[in-house]
Design an enzyme around this catalytic site. Structure first.
Site, PDB file in Angstrom:
ATOM      1  N   ASP A  15      84.234  22.543 -10.712  1.00 57.58           N
ATOM      2  CA  ASP A  15      83.152  22.678 -11.333  1.00 57.58           C
ATOM      3  C   ASP A  15      82.852  23.633 -12.271  1.00 57.58           C
ATOM      4  OD1 ASP A  15      80.351  20.915 -11.458  1.00 57.58           O
ATOM      5  OD2 ASP A  15      79.824  23.156 -11.625  1.00 57.58           O
ATOM      6  N   GLU A  17      80.115  25.827 -15.536  1.00 64.28           N
ATOM      7  CA  GLU A  17      78.845  25.854 -16.133  1.00 64.28           C
ATOM      8  C   GLU A  17      79.063  26.049 -17.735  1.00 64.28           C
ATOM      9  OE1 GLU A  17      76.317  24.852 -14.542  1.00 64.28           O
ATOM     10  OE2 GLU A  17      77.366  24.809 -12.653  1.00 64.28           O
ATOM     11  N   HIS A 149      73.684  24.781  -9.207  1.00 60.46           N
ATOM     12  CA  HIS A 149      73.887  25.098 -10.839  1.00 60.46           C
ATOM     13  C   HIS A 149      74.900  26.318 -10.915  1.00 60.46           C
ATOM     14  CE1 HIS A 149      72.038  21.481 -12.049  1.00 60.46           C
ATOM     15  NE2 HIS A 149      70.855  21.783 -11.578  1.00 60.46           N
ATOM     16  N   ASP A 154      78.558  24.218  -6.400  1.00 63.29           N
ATOM     17  CA  ASP A 154      78.714  22.880  -6.762  1.00 63.29           C
ATOM     18  C   ASP A 154      80.071  22.326  -6.537  1.00 63.29           C
ATOM     19  OD1 ASP A 154      76.120  23.550  -7.536  1.00 63.29           O
ATOM     20  OD2 ASP A 154      76.437  22.587  -9.555  1.00 63.29           O
TER      21      ASP A 154
END
Length: 945
Positions: A15, A17, A149, A154
């Site tokens: 994952d 961000e 998040h 995640d």
């Protein structure tokens, strides 16, 4: 980890961000990766990533990652190397893979070569009926570690989500796996490989041999239910007002004795009795029942008792799916319990396009190699759902916007229906729905299907004489929509594609058939079919050229309109008929019509020839395309008539010079009167918004009730039990520029005012617009400001569809919705989710809308004032609907701010004010209103004049 997942014994869940959504402009600020081995997380990698890109407050608020944290983070090069080493050549797993991969490929400067899986798509396939597929919702549903998040958290959730899907795959039946292999292995992808391995392990065979259509074995088998005896009612033997009054209101009422807490609301009992009287006296009854009245029970109880005691079917028509669901799943079960009517049969019946067509699905199974991966993913999802649905109703699925096009390819329709000749006739979802409708006491449908039934001379719904129309304020527009005919470049090119594919399929089947031992007569038929196919292909080429020329002529026609209105619909008035551009359109249209009629004949001839060749008849529906060509030809002929004063024709142009020609009637009242009202014993019309200053005249005229004898109609207005004077305060600022003011500058001042109102109320606001462009301007003007105030701004079509927006609004208390058309009604946000409603402008329709402009001219030609007879009443009804969004229960309270001061400055403003459930309002400076919101104090208010 199960043995079958040896290819997935080891995988890496990843994952990221980012600073935003655009990989070309935004940067990765954190990566997280988790190594899974045999179903367990065994090793992790996590790192922030240095970037000079500014991190806005929304991202910081969402992730907790600050610019200071990023400034001290490892370099991009270091993180790239470490992540690449950690992942090696293992399969990667993402949730929403296209997003992550786009950023990672930009990050690395080259494609990611690892095989990968997308848990978002996989979960949609194997759990097709979930209400939401975001990682947080799925973690809650499957009881997984909660995402936060942050990339590592995640990624962990994502990995365990994949395992949940693999566990489900482990239990799939071989026959289902065989279909999924067919859909998922082309184009080649990792999910297809996993399904194939599981299939081989379970069956030790490449396919299942069966003479039966393969999907028969997948259809959900409902338990055979014993036929319930006809519903009977022990408390009454005759339907009279007196008997009902005794049953529902007397001190010895068996209902009240059994349910002592049950009581009727103010106005509800009166409405119930009037509905009963209308059934008994064969009357039409129009009831405006305000929010909180409880109108659903007021008409359902009489409908149920009438259907049981008089053995008469009662049809209830609504506009929205939400109300259908409420009636069928909440209100009717409640009534069955209260009245002790366990054997009452009720059902919801919808249009064909809401139901899955098994024959179409099987055809797509046969042609899956021609599909894109996304189309095959969708078909795999439908196949999984098929094993668990008893209704085949698409509303059980959570479809994305683009998937509605895919759904149309497998949805039932009248064109392709084979009827009793279909292999799936006995399992057909449409047939089952019709059978239920035949048996039902209470039949719930929608306005669209009600009108379709009329159009097809009662060919859809079973016979009935008693009708209840709820959400009746939508009946006129729905009737216009239903009677609108259209010819578009999209429809024509789609027809060309479908005709060509059908002829190609025919050629393939002919080749297969020729390889068999055939009799001489069959050989002759096939030879003849081949000749007809060649003729059809020649005609199809001519048709394609004719459509291209037609499209060019439409482009030339569009150019004669004001270039400033290029993005709007163009009303094609009758004064166009002698213009060269229109004459060219008509000429090219005639060529299209000729080709359509020729193709209709070609396909009709082919259809007759293949009747006695089962291999062709069972796999082709040639006659359907013949009918469709005829219908399209007829529609185009009708669209070329600009001289019919009772209809309007208009042109819509889009990007890439795509176009749509449409025609709609200006009046539908006569049709409704002739086809519905005169045939029914009793009809109930109800809604919360039918009157203007308690007068039903406008509604009656719009839907043709003015053509019915007055002594056959009764009307009533039932006020809301809510205390609006205490629960809702209407405010109108007097010092903001109005829409007609010269100082009204590009909505800048208006957007600032809306922002101030939202901030003062700390979110919890619904802002209603009449213009989508104005909504967009406001959204981008306020987005960053509100983010900095920790207020979640949601805009229709920007942050999701209506359902998605409302769900997001409820999840975060300080949220705001900017909405247009569909948010003015049917939105229910009770409690303190919503305490401020802002109406930006009075909801007058734009005069440039062709249907409105034509209706206005029609009224002028008949010596009627369009403003007072059309524009104003429409706006008042819409305004009432918008106002009704604020107070939905006795506990709700809040403020309504109308930013359009025409409501107090124009004489017609009284029509708006006097149609509301509040009798007083505040008018004053904008800052006074802001203070009232901040302090929640009531101030002296002016009476409505």
């Amino acid at each position: 980890m199960k043995d079958y997942t040896k290819s997935m014994e080891n995988f890496i869940a990843v994952d990221i961000e980012t600073t935003g959504l655009n990989p070309e402009q935004d940067h990765i600020i954190e990566v997280g990766a988790v190594k899974f081995c045999k179903g367990e997380a065994v090793e992790t990698f996590s790192s922030l990533v240095f970037t000079t890109k500014k991190i806005n407050s929304f991202i910081t608020q969402l992730t907790g990652i600050t610019e200071q944290m990023i400034r001290n983070a490892p370099s991009t090069e270091q993180v790239k190397n470490e992540l690449a080493y950690f992942c090696e050549d293992k399969p990667l797993v993402f949730h929403n893979a296209p997003f992550d991969l786009a950023f990672l490929e930009k990050f690395y400067g080259k494609p990611v070569l690892n095989q990968y899986l997308d848990t978002l798509e996989i979960t949609r396939i194997f759990f097709p009926s979930l209400s939401a597929y975001d990682l947080k919702s799925l973690a809650d549903y499957f009881n997984l570690p909660s995402p936060s998040h942050r990339a590592l958290d995640d990624a962990i959730t994502c990995g365990y989500l994949l395992i949940k899907n693999l566990e489900l795959i482990d239990g799939l039946k071989p026959q289902l796996l065989s279909v999924l292999v067919n859909f998922l292995q082309q184009p080649s992808n990792l999910l297809g490989t996993i399904i194939q391995q599981q299939y081989y392990q379970r069956t030790w065979s490449s396919k299942i041999e069966s003479k039966e259509p393969i999907f028969h074995g997948l259809i959900y088998k409902t338990k055979a239910q014993e036929e319930k005896p006809t519903a009977t009612f022990t408390y009454l033997d005759e339907f009279t007002i007196q008997n009902l009054d005794t049953l529902l209101c007397s001190s010895d009422s068996p209902i009240l004795n059994k349910y002592p807490n049950f009581e009727f609301r103010s106005g509800q009992l009166e409405m119930l009795k009037e509905v009963c009287a209308s059934f008994l006296d064969n009357r039409l009854f129009i009831a405006e029942a305000a929010t909180g009245t409880g109108k659903s029970l007021a008409y359902l109880i009489p409908a149920v008792l009438w259907s049981v005691l008089r053995k008469e079917k009662v049809v209830i028509s609504t506009h929205t799916i939400n109300l259908q669901e409420q009636l069928s799943k909440k209100e009717l079960p409640k009534i069955k319990t209260i009245l002790g009517l366990d054997n009452l049969v009720s059902t919801v019946i919808k249009g064909r396009s809401n139901y899955l067509c098994l024959n179409k699905l099987e055809q797509h199974f046969s042609n899956s190699a021609q599909n894109t991966l996304q189309q095959n993913y969708f078909l795999a999802r439908i196949t999984n759902w098929l094993a668990n649905t008893s209704s085949g109703d698409k509303n059980e699925l959570n479809l994305k916007q683009h998937e509605h096009e895919y759904w149309a390819n497998v949805a039932a329709d009248s064109y392709t229906c084979l009827g009793s000749k279909c292999n799936f006739y006995n399992a057909c979802f449409v047939v089952q729905a019709r059978r239920k409708a035949e048996q039902a006491n209470i039949l719930i449908t929608n306005h669209s299907l009600l009108l379709s039934d009329v159009k097809l001379d009662n060919g859809i719904l079973p016979p009935y004489k008693y009708l209840i129309i709820d959400e009746a304020h939508n009946l006129e527009q729905e009737s216009i929509n239903h009677l609108t005919i259209e010819c578009s470049s999209y429809l024509l090119f789609a027809l060309i594609k479908n005709l060509r594919q059908t002829l190609e399929h025919l050629a393939m089947l002919l080749t297969k058939t020729e390889k068999k031992n055939l009799e001489q007569t069959e050989i002759e038929k096939i030879t003849n079919i081949k000749k007809l196919k060649i003729e059809a292909l020649e005609n199809l080429s001519g048709f394609q050229q004719a459509v291209n020329n037609f499209k060019i002529s439409i482009e030339k026609l569009a150019n004669i309109f004001d270039t400033a209105n290029n993005n709007y619909s163009k009303w094609l008035k009758k004064d166009l008929i002698n213009k060269d551009e229109w004459l060219l359109v008509c000429s090219e249209a005639q060529n299209v019509i000729y080709r359509l009629q020729s193709l209709a004949q070609d396909f009709f001839k082919i259809s007759n020839q293949i009747k006695h060749i089962p291999e062709l008849t069972n796999n082709l529906d040639i006659h359907t395309w013949s009918q469709m060509c005829e219908e399209y030809a007829g529609n185009i002929m009708s669209l070329l008539n600009l001289e019919d004063e009772e209809k309007v024709v208009w042109l819509e142009t889009y990007q890439d010079n795509a176009f749509s020609l449409k025609q709609a009637p200006l009046e539908v009242g006569y049709l409704l009167c002739e086809k519905i009202y005169q045939d029914k014993n009793s009809i109930i019309f109800t809604s919360a918004t039918l009157t203007i200053e308690k007068d039903f005249s406008f509604f009656k005229k719009q839907v043709g009730l003015d053509l019915i004898a007055e002594n056959r109609i009764k009307t009533a207005v039932y006020e809301s039990p809510f205390d609006y004077e205490k629960q809702a305060l209407l405010c109108i600022p007097t010092d903001l520029p109005g829409p007609l003011d010269a100082t009204y500058r590009n909505d800048l001042e208006l957007n600032m005012a809306i922002g101030e109102l939202i901030i003062a109320n700390e979110g919890r606001t619904l802002v209603l617009f009449t213009s989508y462009q104005q909504l967009v301007n406001c959204y981008y003007s306020l987005k960053e400001t509100l983010q900095n105030k920790n207020i979640n701004l949601l805009a229709h079509h920007i942050d999701g569809n209506r359902t998605s927006i409302i769900e997001q609004f409820k999840k975060k208390k300080n949220s705001v919705i900017l909405g247009t058309n569909s948010f003015w009604e049917g939105v229910d946000l009770p409690g303190d989710y919503l305490t401020l409603l802002v109406i930006v402008k009075l909801p007058f329709q734009a005069p440039g809308i062709p249907t409105l402009a034509a209706k206005m001219e029609y009224l002028r030609n008949n010596n009627q004032d369009p403003f007072s007879n059309l524009n104003l009443p429409q706006a008042v009804i819409r305004f009432k609907q918008g106002f009704g969004r604020l107070v939905r229960s006795k506990q709700d309270s809040g403020i309504v701010v109308v930013l359009d001061k025409r409501i107090i400055e124009k004489s017609y403003g009284k029509k708006f004010l006097n149609s509301l459930p509040v009798t007083t309002h505040f008018r004053g400076s904008f800052q006074e209103i802001i203070k009232m919101i901040l302090n929640r104090n009531q101030v002296p208010i002016d009476s409505v004049i």
